[in-house]
Write an enzyme that holds these catalytic residues in place. Structure first.
Site, PDB file in Angstrom:
ATOM      1  NE  ARG A  91      63.964 -62.897  -6.469  1.00 16.57           N
ATOM      2  CZ  ARG A  91      63.472 -63.832  -5.657  1.00 16.57           C
ATOM      3  NH1 ARG A  91      64.021 -64.643  -4.674  1.00 16.57           N
ATOM      4  NH2 ARG A  91      62.137 -64.027  -5.674  1.00 16.57           N
ATOM      5  CB  SER A 138      55.250 -58.085 -10.466  1.00 11.91           C
ATOM      6  OG  SER A 138      55.742 -59.317  -9.998  1.00 11.91           O
ATOM      7  CG  ASP A 145      54.122 -59.365  -7.508  1.00 12.95           C
ATOM      8  OD1 ASP A 145      53.032 -59.275  -7.978  1.00 12.95           O
ATOM      9  OD2 ASP A 145      54.774 -58.300  -6.838  1.00 12.95           O
TER      10      ASP A 145
END
Length: 901
Positions: A523, A587, A641
């Site tokens: 994203r 992450s 994350d």
């Protein structure tokens, strides 16, 4: 003339549909806890939960009490792949003094007959399980226990009603045990109707209804969904319900259909006002009904020249066998004439025709009423299964059905007319009440053996409180190793410093870009943060897929793809020229030297891009931006994350100092005192530590709780021997653990009929979302079966229960292990602060926590149990990896500006 006379006995389809609706309402009443006490149709749970599946085997005894004779049987069931069985029986009379005497005499007689049978068959020294067919209404609380509600069918034995008939039989057998050297285990109490269904179910697995239309009574049973049976705890699976439909109408529900002859017959019976439906359809009463009709017609001068013979005045003189014989149309009127002459009635040809017609109307009404109530059961089955059209089999037994020349044909025809949406096969039972009791016992035996095997497979997933405390203590030890300079290099829990040294204070503002890479999607976000009274966070984002060939290609290809996605987004938002500060949520385990430097320790979650491990991912991103040469960005922070999750919740709640991800992966971060972080200079303040706890156990410290299935999942993964704790707790692997267990249970013949389908052989077929759906409390087993069908797994109801149980065991263990790890972190925070009681908030994100129906509850309960001095609030994060990355960037900018000043 006869038609006119018996007009009320001729029932139209509209009337039958109405009877069907009335019976359906009675069934619902009988199944409800509050309405059952006043229901006439008792809907008695039989505790038979499973039909034969063909794998039953062994030697079984059965005794059958309830008909005109008492029977003892030996049933051998062969596991030869042909579903074959062998039945040997012996019949004993049931003398009037026994069936209308006292209880002790009756059960002594049963025991004596059984002993005689065992002696005849040379079975005395064998220990054999016994099924007891007892064809009277009983309230059961388990398979091998039943309290007699009332005698029916001419039985009137004193001192038995309201007692458990199985324990009475056991006592009678016990008396003979020592002297006759017998060892009989009474395993199941079965109604003859249930026995009929089970016998036919052995030959045809579609059989889920049993029907008796016999010489002495009538009844039906069927497999009902547990969720509809209020009288029994639990809502998983199905159970056979013995309807005891003979009492339908005892509350007056059929009064408009009962004729004067029905009323007269009832008044002269042993149990006036009871079993009214049975008295309208059972062969025990049909002969008597014909006698009463003929008597009245004769008195009115319509038959036999008005001459009433002794036979017409004698109760029980006309029996069902007479009625059946008179209805053999192929033989013309000869049978009718012969029978009536034997009864001294001396009929004319017209009398014979009229009497034959009376017999037809009486037996036709019986078949019609039986068809209407059976149609109600079939409709309920179809609706339970939510099918538009259903194929099923009705197992059927009883003298009326077998010996009457027209009855079966009429019944089939009317049923098919009343329920055109059901394709019904009628299967005649061979010794349903005897063999059926043995089949129920055989199924109970099989289920008990299967239960042992399933329990053994799932036992390693049941973690005691002691084991969970052990896991918590080991995690605490590993956390300390990761923080200490001399042990950090070899620690499995890496405790990586993030260089995030503060949480939001509300003064953050500006426009920020965030990138989020951590799974199969990537994203790009634009985040606008406002401070002051109108404090808010606005986000705009776009999602891009990462193809497998890029996830597992070269590092350069991966970062070029990321930059291509950023370029698309900047163009889409119209901000290509702006040099915005950027937070990069990455992450994967990184070793950071500062907030904007992160060296990849190792890939997880299916990524395998080459030339990345040991490299600084921020440098790789900057180089890819330079290669493209279209725009420039200020990369302020590389973020995990988990840290983003903590920061997002910290923006709302200043007490949030822990971040937890329970999704595709599993990880925790928390604010640690600088004085405890030996690998970073300085002792003042706090810094967020990314524990990377997924590697916990890679040194073998939790091998004692790893199962064979965990080992198989690990060996088949992209990174064998690594991230062992994550492989036991994260969504990416739980489905695969379930698949391995299902394969093992199928190999043992406990699932899917022992057939491993092609789909079950495929790695990754069982996604975590299926676990969440299967374990949902709102989901009926029918829907579980549909999910399994989507996966190419053709399951029975019993298979679905086992699959649900396996999913539950795997996900509960995951939540408990996660809770044990988190308890170690909150206890550490409490000790850091030096307080006796700690109040703290944990920011949480991840699909497993959010979407699984039980994971979050079990996790919270485990933390509470293992860290009783900590009051932990769990706060759901709102987009930790996007919004969190922007907030970290904003906090880093704020702290940087403060530092400069």
């Amino acid at each position: 003339q006869v038609d006119r006379y018996l007009y009320h006995m001729r029932l139209s389809d509209d009337v039958l549909l109405d009877v069907m609706a009335r019976f359906q309402a009675e069934m619902v009443k009988g199944l409800g806890r509050d309405t059952n006490p006043t229901a006439t149709v008792k809907m008695l749970p039989s505790f038979v939960r499973s039909l034969p599946d063909g794998s039953e085997k062994g030697d079984f005894l059965a005794v059958d009490l309830g008909g005109s004779q008492f029977r003892a049987h030996q049933v051998k069931v062969f596991d030869d792949g042909k579903q074959s069985s062998q039945l040997e029986s012996k019949f004993y009379p049931t003398p009037k003094e026994v069936i209308q005497g006292n209880g002790a005499e009756l059960f002594d007689y049963v025991a004596d007959c059984l002993l005689d049978f065992m002696e005849t068959k040379n079975l005395k020294h064998k220990k054999l399980p016994l099924g007891f067919t007892f064809s009277f209404p009983c309230r059961q609380t388990k398979l091998e226990e039943g309290v007699l509600l009332a005698w029916t069918k001419h039985f009137k034995v004193r001192g038995v009603q309201d007692t458990d008939v199985v324990s009475t039989l056991r006592k009678a057998l016990q008396k003979h045990k020592a002297s006759f050297d017998i060892d009989i285990d009474v395993l199941a109490l079965v109604n003859d109707t249930v026995g009929t269904m089970m016998t036919c179910g052995y030959d045809d697995q579609r059989c889920e209804v049993g029907l008796i239309i016999g010489r002495t009574g009538t009844n039906a049973c069927y497999m009902e969904e547990m969720r509809h049976i209020d009288l029994v705890e639990g809502d998983e699976g199905r159970m056979c319900i013995n309807t005891e439909w003979g009492a339908f109408g005892d509350d007056g529900a059929l009064d408009d259909l009962r004729t004067e002859f029905d009323r007269e017959l009832d008044l002269g019976s042993l149990n006036p006002g009871k079993q009214l439906f049975e008295k309208m359809i059972s062969s025990l009463y049909l002969g008597e009904l014909v006698r009463l009709i003929l008597l009245k017609m004769t008195k009115e001068g319509l038959l036999f020249n008005g001459k009433v013979s002794t036979a017409l005045l004698t109760k029980g003189k006309i029996e069902m066998q007479h009625v059946s014989a008179m209805e053999k149309y192929k033989e013309g009127l000869s049978n009718t004439k012969e029978i009536l002459t034997e009864l001294n009635l001396f009929p004319s040809e017209e009398d014979c025709i009229a009497v034959q017609h009376v017999c037809t109307i009486v037996s036709f009404r019986s078949a019609n009423l039986c068809a209407a109530t059976l149609a109600a059961i079939l409709t309920r089955l179809r609706e339970n299964k939510k099918l538009l059209r259903m194929r099923t089999t009705v197992g059927i037994d009883g003298g009326l059905y077998k010996t009457h020349p027209q009855y079966a044909k009429r019944l089939h025809k009317v049923v098919r007319r009343l329920v055109p949406t059901c394709d019904v096969r009628f299967l005649l039972s061979v010794s349903g009440s005897g063999k059926g009791a043995a089949m129920v016992t055989a199924v109970a035996y099989r289920l008990a053996a299967q239960r042992k095997q399933i329990d053994a497979a799932l036992a390693p997933f049941l973690l005691s409180l002691e084991t969970l405390r052990e896991v918590k203590n080991k995690m605490r030890t590993e956390l300390e190793y990761g923080l200490k300079r001399e042990t950090q290099a070899s620690a499995t829990v890496k405790m990586l410093p993030t260089y995030v040294c503060g949480t939001p204070d509300g003064t953050e503002k500006g426009k920020f870009l965030a990138l989020d890479l951590g799974g199969t999607n990537f994203r790009v976000l634009l985040v606008k943060i406002r401070s002051g009274r109108r404090r808010s966070v606005q986000m705009y984002n776009k999602i891009f897929a990462i193809p497998l060939e890029i996830m597992q290609g070269t590092g350069e290809e991966l970062f070029d793809h990321i930059v291509q996605c950023i370029a698309d987004f900047l163009e889409y938002m119209g901000i290509k020229g702006a040099r915005l500060p950027l937070g990069f949520t990455f992450s994967f385990p990184c070793r950071q030297a500062s907030i904007d430097k992160g060296t990849l320790v190792g890939w997880t979650k299916g990524f395998k891009a080459t030339d990345c491990e040991g490299e600084d991912v921020v440098d790789m991103l900057r180089e890819a931006i330079r290669r493209r040469n279209e725009f420039d960005l200020d990369i302020v922070a590389v973020v995990n994350d988990t840290v983003g999750t903590m920061m997002t919740c910290g923006y709302e709640d200043p007490n949030c100092e822990i971040g937890l991800i329970a999704g595709t992966g599993s990880n925790v971060c928390y604010m640690e005192d600088m004085k405890n972080i030996e690998i970073v200079e300085g002792n003042e303040g706090k810094m967020c530590i990314n524990t990377e706890w997924g590697g916990f156990g890679d040194n073998g410290c939790i091998d004692n709780i790893r199962t064979q299935y965990d080992k198989e999942v690990d060996e088949g993964s992209l990174n064998p021997g690594k991230q062992r704790y994550e492989k036991m707790t994260s969504g990416m692997y739980l489905g695969e653990i379930v698949r391995q267990i299902l394969i093992d249970l199928t190999k043992q013949g406990l699932l899917f009929r022992g057939q491993i389908s092609e789909s079950l052989r495929k790695r990754g077929i069982f996604e975590t979302k299926f676990l969440s759906q299967i374990e949902s409390d709102r989901l009926a087993l029918l829907q579980v079966r549909r999910i399994l069908q989507q996966l190419g797994l053709d399951s029975t109801c019993e298979d679905s229960i086992i699959v649900k149980e396996v999913c539950g065991a795997v996900s509960k263990r995951a939540a408990q292990l996660c809770g044990a790890g988190l308890a170690a972190i909150v206890e550490k925070k409490r000790e850091n602060r030096g307080v006796e009681y700690l109040q703290i908030t944990v920011g949480v994100d991840g699909t497993l926590y959010k979407l699984h129906p039980h994971f979050s509850r079990v996790l919270r309960e485990t933390v509470k149990e293992l860290a009783p001095q900590c009051d932990v609030t769990f706060m759901l994060s709102e987009d930790g990896s996007g919004k969190g990355a922007a907030l970290i960037t904003a906090v880093a900018k704020r702290l940087h500006n403060v530092g400069q000043k």
